[in-house]
Write a protein that holds these residues in place. Structure first.
Motif, PDB file in Angstrom:
ATOM      1  N   GLU A 147     -29.846  17.138 -18.205  1.00  0.00           N
ATOM      2  CA  GLU A 147     -28.822  16.662 -18.421  1.00  0.00           C
ATOM      3  C   GLU A 147     -27.907  16.921 -19.804  1.00  0.00           C
ATOM      4  OE1 GLU A 147     -28.267  12.239 -18.099  1.00  0.00           O
ATOM      5  OE2 GLU A 147     -28.557  12.514 -16.091  1.00  0.00           O
ATOM      6  N   MET A 149     -24.309  16.880 -22.341  1.00  0.00           N
ATOM      7  CA  MET A 149     -22.611  16.376 -22.178  1.00  0.00           C
ATOM      8  C   MET A 149     -21.829  17.564 -22.359  1.00  0.00           C
ATOM      9  SD  MET A 149     -20.594  14.092 -21.841  1.00  0.00           S
ATOM     10  CE  MET A 149     -21.616  12.532 -21.739  1.00  0.00           C
ATOM     11  N   LYS A 165     -26.924  18.430 -14.474  1.00  0.00           N
ATOM     12  CA  LYS A 165     -25.615  17.715 -14.842  1.00  0.00           C
ATOM     13  C   LYS A 165     -25.162  17.961 -16.321  1.00  0.00           C
ATOM     14  CE  LYS A 165     -25.352  13.726 -13.010  1.00  0.00           C
ATOM     15  NZ  LYS A 165     -25.536  12.174 -13.058  1.00  0.00           N
ATOM     16  N   VAL A 185     -18.413  18.945 -14.556  1.00  0.00           N
ATOM     17  CA  VAL A 185     -16.845  18.583 -14.975  1.00  0.00           C
ATOM     18  C   VAL A 185     -15.862  19.903 -14.957  1.00  0.00           C
ATOM     19  CG1 VAL A 185     -14.982  17.113 -15.615  1.00  0.00           C
ATOM     20  CG2 VAL A 185     -17.501  16.021 -15.447  1.00  0.00           C
ATOM     21  N   ARG A 201     -26.291  20.258  -3.201  1.00  0.00           N
ATOM     22  CA  ARG A 201     -25.012  19.796  -3.435  1.00  0.00           C
ATOM     23  C   ARG A 201     -24.549  20.572  -5.021  1.00  0.00           C
ATOM     24  NH1 ARG A 201     -22.148  16.024  -1.479  1.00  0.00           N
ATOM     25  NH2 ARG A 201     -20.266  15.291  -2.616  1.00  0.00           N
ATOM     26  N   GLU A 203     -21.340  21.137  -7.119  1.00  0.00           N
ATOM     27  CA  GLU A 203     -19.799  20.624  -7.436  1.00  0.00           C
ATOM     28  C   GLU A 203     -19.163  20.790  -8.992  1.00  0.00           C
ATOM     29  OE1 GLU A 203     -20.348  16.532  -6.115  1.00  0.00           O
ATOM     30  OE2 GLU A 203     -20.583  15.795  -8.197  1.00  0.00           O
ATOM     31  N   VAL A 205     -15.290  20.135 -11.003  1.00  0.00           N
ATOM     32  CA  VAL A 205     -13.962  19.502 -10.845  1.00  0.00           C
ATOM     33  C   VAL A 205     -13.063  20.976 -11.174  1.00  0.00           C
ATOM     34  CG1 VAL A 205     -12.184  17.955 -11.477  1.00  0.00           C
ATOM     35  CG2 VAL A 205     -14.734  17.287 -11.528  1.00  0.00           C
ATOM     36  N   GLU A 224     -18.456  21.125  -3.542  1.00  0.00           N
ATOM     37  CA  GLU A 224     -17.029  20.427  -3.643  1.00  0.00           C
ATOM     38  C   GLU A 224     -16.323  21.041  -5.197  1.00  0.00           C
ATOM     39  OE1 GLU A 224     -17.198  16.189  -0.967  1.00  0.00           O
ATOM     40  OE2 GLU A 224     -17.652  16.217  -3.120  1.00  0.00           O
TER      41      GLU A 224
ATOM     42  N   ALA B 184     -15.197  11.681  -4.256  1.00  0.00           N
ATOM     43  CA  ALA B 184     -15.744  12.632  -5.032  1.00  0.00           C
ATOM     44  C   ALA B 184     -15.249  12.654  -6.547  1.00  0.00           C
ATOM     45  CB  ALA B 184     -15.798  14.213  -4.729  1.00  0.00           C
ATOM     46  N   ARG B 187     -16.754   9.359  -8.004  1.00  0.00           N
ATOM     47  CA  ARG B 187     -18.053   9.424  -7.979  1.00  0.00           C
ATOM     48  C   ARG B 187     -18.414  10.164  -9.357  1.00  0.00           C
ATOM     49  NH1 ARG B 187     -20.797  13.171  -6.124  1.00  0.00           N
ATOM     50  NH2 ARG B 187     -19.343  13.654  -4.405  1.00  0.00           N
ATOM     51  N   GLN B 188     -17.759  11.167  -9.587  1.00  0.00           N
ATOM     52  CA  GLN B 188     -17.765  11.986 -10.767  1.00  0.00           C
ATOM     53  C   GLN B 188     -17.532  11.368 -12.157  1.00  0.00           C
ATOM     54  OE1 GLN B 188     -15.504  15.163  -9.201  1.00  0.00           O
ATOM     55  NE2 GLN B 188     -17.155  16.377  -8.514  1.00  0.00           N
ATOM     56  N   ALA B 191     -20.330   8.605 -12.447  1.00  0.00           N
ATOM     57  CA  ALA B 191     -21.379   9.352 -13.131  1.00  0.00           C
ATOM     58  C   ALA B 191     -21.489   9.929 -14.524  1.00  0.00           C
ATOM     59  CB  ALA B 191     -21.832  10.744 -12.138  1.00  0.00           C
ATOM     60  N   LEU B 192     -20.328  10.526 -14.947  1.00  0.00           N
ATOM     61  CA  LEU B 192     -20.065  10.984 -16.286  1.00  0.00           C
ATOM     62  C   LEU B 192     -20.354   9.685 -17.158  1.00  0.00           C
ATOM     63  CD1 LEU B 192     -19.439  13.086 -18.293  1.00  0.00           C
ATOM     64  CD2 LEU B 192     -16.902  12.474 -17.877  1.00  0.00           C
ATOM     65  N   GLN B 195     -23.724   8.705 -17.650  1.00  0.00           N
ATOM     66  CA  GLN B 195     -24.522   9.691 -18.195  1.00  0.00           C
ATOM     67  C   GLN B 195     -24.148   9.402 -19.730  1.00  0.00           C
ATOM     68  OE1 GLN B 195     -23.242  13.592 -17.619  1.00  0.00           O
ATOM     69  NE2 GLN B 195     -24.930  14.594 -18.912  1.00  0.00           N
ATOM     70  N   ALA B 196     -22.969   9.298 -20.231  1.00  0.00           N
ATOM     71  CA  ALA B 196     -22.631   9.023 -21.532  1.00  0.00           C
ATOM     72  C   ALA B 196     -23.242   7.549 -21.935  1.00  0.00           C
ATOM     73  CB  ALA B 196     -21.038   8.928 -21.731  1.00  0.00           C
ATOM     74  N   ARG B 198     -25.878   6.410 -20.902  1.00  0.00           N
ATOM     75  CA  ARG B 198     -27.542   6.687 -21.002  1.00  0.00           C
ATOM     76  C   ARG B 198     -28.077   7.632 -22.095  1.00  0.00           C
ATOM     77  NH1 ARG B 198     -27.526   8.094 -15.777  1.00  0.00           N
ATOM     78  NH2 ARG B 198     -27.716  10.231 -16.074  1.00  0.00           N
TER      79      ARG B 198
END
Lengths: 296, 203
Positions: A147, A149, A165, A185, A201, A203, A205, A224, B184, B187-188, B191-192, B195-196, B198
């Motif tokens: 992960e 950022m 991620k 993202v 999966r 994805e 944005v 997606e 979606a 959900r994103q 999730a973001l 994550q931040a 965490r």
């Protein structure tokens, strides 16, 4: 103090060995600890670089240099698990480079703020989290979670379960296979699988998503994006059911040798290869990205 | 034994062991078939993941009261994070007003509200997002200004996507693909924020 004694002290100070002065500026780290082959290793380093490699010994070694102001190095624990890293209260502390060797079967947990993390040769579970640093991993961990950022993630791994991620960075997975989830993202997601994918999966944005590989019989791949383009490349002869939807973009099926005109917003469904039973399933859904399906 | 039978056995393996009467033929086939050896390697690799899967997921019996209470919860005091999110969403709404895709749906179909289930699900996401923003606000000092800027930039990207999907869904209620894209987006976002939060907690 006499003038002669003062002059002598000044002379001695100026003539001090450079190494003695250097020791005031940096702390050299060279530690070795005996652990179990499947020990749990927790590593915390705020900035700099962390290099972790698995080896065939039941011990952990740490070498590196902690610059002045970077904080205090610590390491402790038992054979079952140890915790090590650099403790600092400041987000702007100088970076620390740590070179760490762990048993190949160890479970490794790494956390950093801006440090770049590189991991290789670890076969236990791996969990890496960094805020703004990049992550690079190689090898065959049992499971890997990465992960970031704002950093890029590059995994050349074969794991049963892969999770990647990042918000602003890109994700590149080479090798892959098993169960893979990768999400960004605004960055690109690229998957090039040398091994068969069971569940995938992918994805993003606004970033692009590219998949090149094989989905196992009966396996599923879901992609997606919102406006990022999507490209999927699979072996031409493999039985694969496709369902592709783009509300504002073009759908191109280069796999069948044709490029049909598809009404926007209408799903495109077709099966490639021979037979429908046991076919892999590939679903692509995007709001306005272009979709292209081709062969490997 | 042929490849098809080997694959049938591998699909049950290792939870379902190879029957004793077929074990020898199975091994003999593997020795001479590279494709099946690769399938066996895949099955071996995936065994831990499959074993780790739950046998079933039972929702708590009191799930609905919990959801209902969260939907009904009064809106909390706006934080800087939420204000930033709202500002981004407002800016995005202006931009997306000119989106060709959105216009396509707005022009081609009469205005309509999303399916009844959509507002309820959106409310659930909004509540979860508000909770996460509160948690993140409490940890804000642990994140660098650069990280906060990255987070806000990407939240704005997601909010823009949500706004476009939502507008399109209003023009085509019940469209499952548009609903999926809307979920979606939410959900994103969740999730973001998770994550931040965490990352801030671990710092």
């Amino acid at each position: 103090m006499s003038a002669a004694r003062l002059a002598l002290r000044l002379t001695l100070t100026l003539a001090a060995p450079p190494a003695a002065l250097a020791s005031l500026a940096a702390q050299h780290v060279d530690r070795r600890m005996a652990v179990d082959p499947h020990a749990s290793i927790r590593i915390l380093d705020l900035a700099g670089a962390i290099h972790v490699s698995g080896w065939d010994r039941d011990s952990v070694t740490v070498t590196g240099t902690v610059p002045r102001g970077a904080g205090r190095f610590y390491a402790g624990g038992s054979r079952a698990g140890i915790k090590l890293g650099v403790e600092s209260d400041s987000l702007g502390a100088p970076g620390v480079d740590l070179d760490i060797r762990v048993p190949r079967g160890a479970t490794v947990w790494i956390k950093s703020s801006s440090a770049t993390v590189e991991l290789t040769g670890v076969e236990g579970d791996v969990d890496i989290a960094t805020v703004s640093g990049d992550i690079r991993a190689e090898g065959a961990p049992r499971r890997i979670s990465a992960e970031a950022m704002d950093g890029d993630i590059e995994l050349t791994t074969r794991a049963a379960i892969t999770r990647a991620k990042t918000a602003g960075g890109s994700i590149t997975i080479t090798g892959g296979g098993g169960d893979v989830t990768a999400a960004s993202v605004s960055g690109a997601v690229r998957y090039t699988g040398a091994h068969k994918l069971l569940v995938g999966r992918l994805e993003s944005v606004t970033g692009s998503v590219t998949f090149e590989g094989t989905v196992i019989r009966g396996g599923t791949l879901a992609i997606e994006t919102h406006d990022g383009p999507v490209e999927v490349r699979v072996p031409p002869g493999q039985a694969t059911r496709f369902e592709l939807t783009s509300f504002g973009g073009a759908v191109t099926n280069a796999l069948a040798g044709t490029e049909p005109v598809v009404p926007k917003g209408k799903p495109v469904r077709f099966t490639n290869g021979e037979g429908n039973a046991g076919a892999a399933s590939v679903t692509v859904r995007t709001f306005k990205g272009n979709v292209r399906i081709g062969g490997t | 034994m042929n490849c098809e039978r080997v694959r049938e056995l591998l699909e049950r393996w290792p939870a379902g062991p190879i029957p004793a009467g077929e074990a020898e033929a199975f091994e003999r086939h593997l020795a001479g078939c590279a494709a099946c050896r690769e399938d066996q390697a895949d099955a071996t690799l995936l065994a831990p993941a499959v074993a780790a899967l739950p046998g079933g997921i039972e929702p708590p019996r009191d799930l609905w009261p919990h959801i209902r209470s969260r939907i009904a919860r009064p809106v909390s005091r706006a934080s800087r994070w939420r204000m930033a999110g709202l500002a981004a969403a407002a800016a995005v709404a202006l931009v997306t007003g000119s989106s060709a895709v959105t216009l396509h749906f707005a022009r081609s179909r009469p205005a309509a509200v999303p399916a009844p289930r959509v507002p309820a699900i959106e409310a659930g996401y909004a509540s979860a997002t508000a909770d996460l923003l509160r948690a993140l606000e409490a940890q804000r000092s642990r994140l660098s200004p650069t990280t906060i800027a990255t987070l806000e930039r990407n939240l704005a990207v997601i909010d823009a996507a949500i706004a476009e999907s939502r507008a399109a869904l209003a023009g085509d209620p019940g469209n499952r693909d548009l609903e999926a894209l809307l979920w979606a987006g939410y959900r994103q976002k969740v999730a973001l924020l998770q994550q931040a939060t965490r990352l801030a907690e671990r710092s």
